[in-house]
Design a protein around this motif. Structure first.
Motif, mmCIF file in Angstrom:
data_model
loop_
_atom_site.group_PDB
_atom_site.id
_atom_site.type_symbol
_atom_site.label_atom_id
_atom_site.label_comp_id
_atom_site.label_asym_id
_atom_site.label_seq_id
_atom_site.Cartn_x
_atom_site.Cartn_y
_atom_site.Cartn_z
ATOM 1 N N LYS A 102 60.481 -26.472 45.863
ATOM 2 C CA LYS A 102 61.440 -27.555 45.605
ATOM 3 C C LYS A 102 60.848 -28.632 44.689
ATOM 4 C CE LYS A 102 63.868 -26.928 49.956
ATOM 5 N NZ LYS A 102 62.848 -26.106 50.652
ATOM 6 N N HIS A 103 59.502 -28.609 44.523
ATOM 7 C CA HIS A 103 58.866 -29.639 43.682
ATOM 8 C C HIS A 103 59.414 -29.643 42.258
ATOM 9 C CE1 HIS A 103 56.064 -30.610 46.758
ATOM 10 N NE2 HIS A 103 55.657 -29.363 46.847
ATOM 11 N N ILE A 104 59.876 -28.475 41.798
ATOM 12 C CA ILE A 104 60.305 -28.434 40.399
ATOM 13 C C ILE A 104 61.510 -29.341 40.148
ATOM 14 C CG2 ILE A 104 59.456 -26.121 39.806
ATOM 15 C CD1 ILE A 104 62.412 -25.298 40.141
ATOM 16 N N PHE A 105 62.264 -29.650 41.201
ATOM 17 C CA PHE A 105 63.474 -30.432 40.940
ATOM 18 C C PHE A 105 63.158 -31.868 40.521
ATOM 19 C CE2 PHE A 105 65.050 -26.884 43.557
ATOM 20 C CZ PHE A 105 65.857 -26.328 42.576
ATOM 21 N N ALA A 106 62.023 -32.391 40.975
ATOM 22 C CA ALA A 106 61.633 -33.738 40.537
ATOM 23 C C ALA A 106 61.336 -33.701 39.035
ATOM 24 C CB ALA A 106 60.398 -34.200 41.310
ATOM 25 N N ALA A 107 60.578 -32.675 38.619
ATOM 26 C CA ALA A 107 60.244 -32.567 37.189
ATOM 27 C C ALA A 107 61.513 -32.306 36.378
ATOM 28 C CB ALA A 107 59.229 -31.442 36.980
ATOM 29 N N MET A 108 62.435 -31.542 36.960
ATOM 30 C CA MET A 108 63.679 -31.251 36.223
ATOM 31 C C MET A 108 64.461 -32.539 35.984
ATOM 32 S SD MET A 108 66.744 -28.653 37.220
ATOM 33 C CE MET A 108 65.704 -27.241 37.204
ATOM 34 N N PHE A 109 64.498 -33.367 37.000
ATOM 35 C CA PHE A 109 65.216 -34.630 36.856
ATOM 36 C C PHE A 109 64.591 -35.451 35.720
ATOM 37 C CE2 PHE A 109 65.890 -39.097 37.835
ATOM 38 C CZ PHE A 109 67.274 -39.112 37.921
ATOM 39 N N ALA A 110 63.262 -35.466 35.685
ATOM 40 C CA ALA A 110 62.568 -36.254 34.652
ATOM 41 C C ALA A 110 62.870 -35.701 33.259
ATOM 42 C CB ALA A 110 61.062 -36.241 34.918
ATOM 43 N N VAL A 111 62.820 -34.374 33.097
ATOM 44 C CA VAL A 111 63.057 -33.788 31.764
ATOM 45 C C VAL A 111 64.490 -34.077 31.306
ATOM 46 C CG1 VAL A 111 63.246 -31.618 30.475
ATOM 47 C CG2 VAL A 111 61.317 -31.982 31.999
ATOM 48 N N VAL A 112 65.446 -33.873 32.206
ATOM 49 C CA VAL A 112 66.843 -34.105 31.838
ATOM 50 C C VAL A 112 67.049 -35.577 31.465
ATOM 51 C CG1 VAL A 112 69.229 -34.090 32.700
ATOM 52 C CG2 VAL A 112 67.721 -32.153 33.172
ATOM 53 N N ALA A 113 66.414 -36.475 32.219
ATOM 54 C CA ALA A 113 66.568 -37.907 31.925
ATOM 55 C C ALA A 113 65.982 -38.240 30.551
ATOM 56 C CB ALA A 113 65.883 -38.743 33.014
ATOM 57 N N ILE A 114 64.821 -37.678 30.240
ATOM 58 C CA ILE A 114 64.188 -37.964 28.934
ATOM 59 C C ILE A 114 65.117 -37.509 27.800
ATOM 60 C CG2 ILE A 114 62.280 -37.338 27.382
ATOM 61 C CD1 ILE A 114 60.501 -37.075 29.916
ATOM 62 N N ILE A 115 65.618 -36.269 27.916
ATOM 63 C CA ILE A 115 66.472 -35.738 26.841
ATOM 64 C C ILE A 115 67.748 -36.570 26.724
ATOM 65 C CG2 ILE A 115 67.811 -33.718 26.088
ATOM 66 C CD1 ILE A 115 65.706 -32.070 27.644
ATOM 67 N N TYR A 116 68.290 -36.920 27.863
ATOM 68 C CA TYR A 116 69.519 -37.720 27.867
ATOM 69 C C TYR A 116 69.301 -39.050 27.133
ATOM 70 C CZ TYR A 116 73.518 -40.348 29.618
ATOM 71 O OH TYR A 116 74.657 -41.101 29.691
ATOM 72 N N LEU A 117 68.196 -39.709 27.460
ATOM 73 C CA LEU A 117 67.946 -41.033 26.869
ATOM 74 C C LEU A 117 67.729 -40.941 25.357
ATOM 75 C CD1 LEU A 117 65.705 -42.612 29.644
ATOM 76 C CD2 LEU A 117 68.100 -43.156 29.084
ATOM 77 N N ILE A 118 67.097 -39.864 24.916
ATOM 78 C CA ILE A 118 66.854 -39.723 23.471
ATOM 79 C C ILE A 118 68.181 -39.442 22.754
ATOM 80 C CG2 ILE A 118 65.724 -38.349 21.668
ATOM 81 C CD1 ILE A 118 63.604 -37.688 23.912
ATOM 82 N N LEU A 119 68.939 -38.498 23.291
ATOM 83 C CA LEU A 119 70.171 -38.105 22.589
ATOM 84 C C LEU A 119 71.241 -39.182 22.654
ATOM 85 C CD1 LEU A 119 70.514 -34.272 23.293
ATOM 86 C CD2 LEU A 119 69.766 -35.423 21.220
#
Ligand code: PFF
Length: 474
Positions: free
Chosen positions: A140-157
């Motif tokens: 389940k640890h991957i979901f924290a990293a997934m949230f971070a990656v999605v947030a980074i991409i969202y903020l850039i785009l």
């Protein structure tokens, strides 16, 4: 031209953004692995030939279609083919393919962020332990990293083309380059580094088989971000002053240079870890190299530079790969976002939210297919065996549809949009184009041997992936 359309602010900004898209996990890991397994230096020669003779023309065609129509793939095919139903399928595939590739590429980027975090916080020994990768990706640890990656991409785009994508690339691409050079210099000081360099650079042409040729072309095509609608979309943000042919050469050169230099980092590292290594026996997957072999190599460095030093090198490496992955991800996710903005008249904010929700859900489901949910992890059996949802998406969209998209685009530009209009578009911002060797070469190749070669690759992939049968006997 639509006045309100966003544009790149400068030619350099555009080239860095497109190079940022092209330079990704494929360069840093896929290329060295492929080179190692397929004849070292000989692979480099075949690869370089493909980049120049086959991929560069496809890249130029994608950029020209985008700039001419000021639209992404769906709009570009529709506009130039006057809404022909057949060609709109090509446009649709040019939008769906990047969306699906983005899903699995984001999942891999999520693992990279997780490994980056663990390497930076002193968990290198754990990362180098057998079984860690399998248990991490199904935890389940991957979901924290997934949230971070999605947030980074969202903020850039969210901030758009010039202030988001372009600015990001102007910072991350030079940073990436210096980190890469730093790692190469360090790796070259290791024992046995020379053996790795020798293997990498001295060609063994006896290793060149049909399978090596197929692998080199697929790798080059993927590495340059072709067939994914990305360059059509980026082309649509270009001004009429931009010299498309000149820019495409720079992008291809930057991408190939980074791939080549990445080999100078990875090959000596592998040989210094195990001087007796037989590179043809390395796992063929980039994933295996990044997450299984490299952490062991990094940990072994502690005997010479201590645990902290080894962790610092590992952290630098994962940061490098993460930067490369992020600049690729923003480019690929921009394709469906631009589609919703152009064709469905949504605001950037709304389009991003829609893609975020649909893509995010798919990402979660794909992540669950890495062992957490049995049904998704062993969905069907075909070709080489039982496949997870992750494998199915890679097989269909990355391996199979990518060359098909390239094939359709070449045929479209040559026979529907027509060579004359294509040449006219390329002459804008490039006075010397008319009558040049490049013009003749593009006109000849895009309508003849490039689509034939892409067709052969497509047919062989279908036979191989789905029926475990090789058309060319390899
Ligand atoms: N050129 C990228 C690479 O080599 O990794 C290919 C790519 C993949 C671009 C996924 C964008 C992307 F989202």
């Amino acid at each position: 031209m639509n006045k309100e359309r966003e544009q790149f602010g400068s030619r350099l900004g555009f080239i860095l953004a497109a190079a940022g898209s092209a330079v990704g996990i494929g360069n840093l890991v896929g290329f060295p692995v492929n080179a190692a397994k397929n004849g070292g230096g000989a692979f480099l020669v075949v690869y370089a030939l493909f980049v120049i003779a086959l991929c560069l023309p496809v890249m130029i065609a994608e950029l020209a279609m985008g700039r001419n129509t000021q639209k992404g793939p769906v709009g570009a095919f529709n506009q130039l083919a006057k809404r022909s139903a057949t060609w709109s399928i090509a446009g649709f595939l040019g939008m769906l393919t990047p969306f699906m590739i983005a899903v699995f590429y984001t999942v891999i980027s999520v693992w990279i962020l997780g490994y980056l975090f663990m390497a930076a916080t002193g968990d290198l020994a754990f990362l180098a332990t057998d079984g860690t990768f399998g248990s991490y990706i199904s935890s389940k640890h991957i979901f924290a990293a997934m949230f971070a990656v999605v947030a980074i991409i969202y903020l850039i785009l969210k901030v758009g083309v010039q202030d988001g994508i372009e600015k990001l690339s102007k910072i991350l691409m030079p940073a990436l380059f210096f980190m890469l050079i730093g790692l190469v210099v360090f790796v070259l000081t290791l024992d046995n580094a020379a053996a790795g360099i020798e293997f990498y650079l001295i060609p063994d042409f006896s290793k060149i088989t049909a399978s090596v040729i197929n692998g080199a072309l697929s790798q080059a095509f993927f590495s340059l971000s072709l067939g994914m609608g990305i360059l059509v979309t980026y082309g649509s943000y270009l001004t009429r002053r931009t010299n498309i042919v000149g820019s495409a050469k720079m992008i291809a050169l930057a991408d190939t240079t980074v791939a080549f230099i990445a080999g100078l980092m990875v090959m000596p590292a592998i040989f210094s870890f195990n001087p007796d290594v037989d590179p043809s026996e390395l796992s063929s997957s980039s994933v295996g190299l990044i997450f299984v072999l490299l952490p062991k190599i990094f940990l072994a460095l502690q005997t010479t530079i201590g645990f902290v030093g080894a962790s610092a090198i590992a952290t630098l490496f994962f940061l490098l790969v993460f930067f490369a992955a992020i600049t690729s991800l923003v480019s690929i996710i921009e394709v469906p976002v631009a589609y919703l903005m152009d064709e469905k008249q949504q605001s950037r904010q709304k389009a991003l939210s829609v893609i975020g929700v649909v893509g995010g859900t798919l990402m979660v489901v794909v992540s669950l297919s890495m062992g957490m949910v049995g049904f998704l992890s062993e969905m069907v059996s075909y070709g080489s065996g039982v496949k997870s949802l992750f494998d199915i998406i890679v097989d269909i969209f990355y391996d199979t549809i990518l060359p098909l998209n390239g094939l359709l685009l070449c045929l479209f530009v040559s026979y529907r949009w027509k060579k004359q209009s294509f040449s006219e578009e390329l002459s804008i911002g490039n006075e010397g184009f008319e009558g040049s060797f490049m013009q003749k070469y593009l006109n000849l190749s895009l309508g003849t041997f490039i689509p034939v070669i892409l067709l052969l690759i497509f047919l062989n992939t279908v036979a191989d992936k789905f029926f475990a049968y090789s058309l060319f006997g390899f």
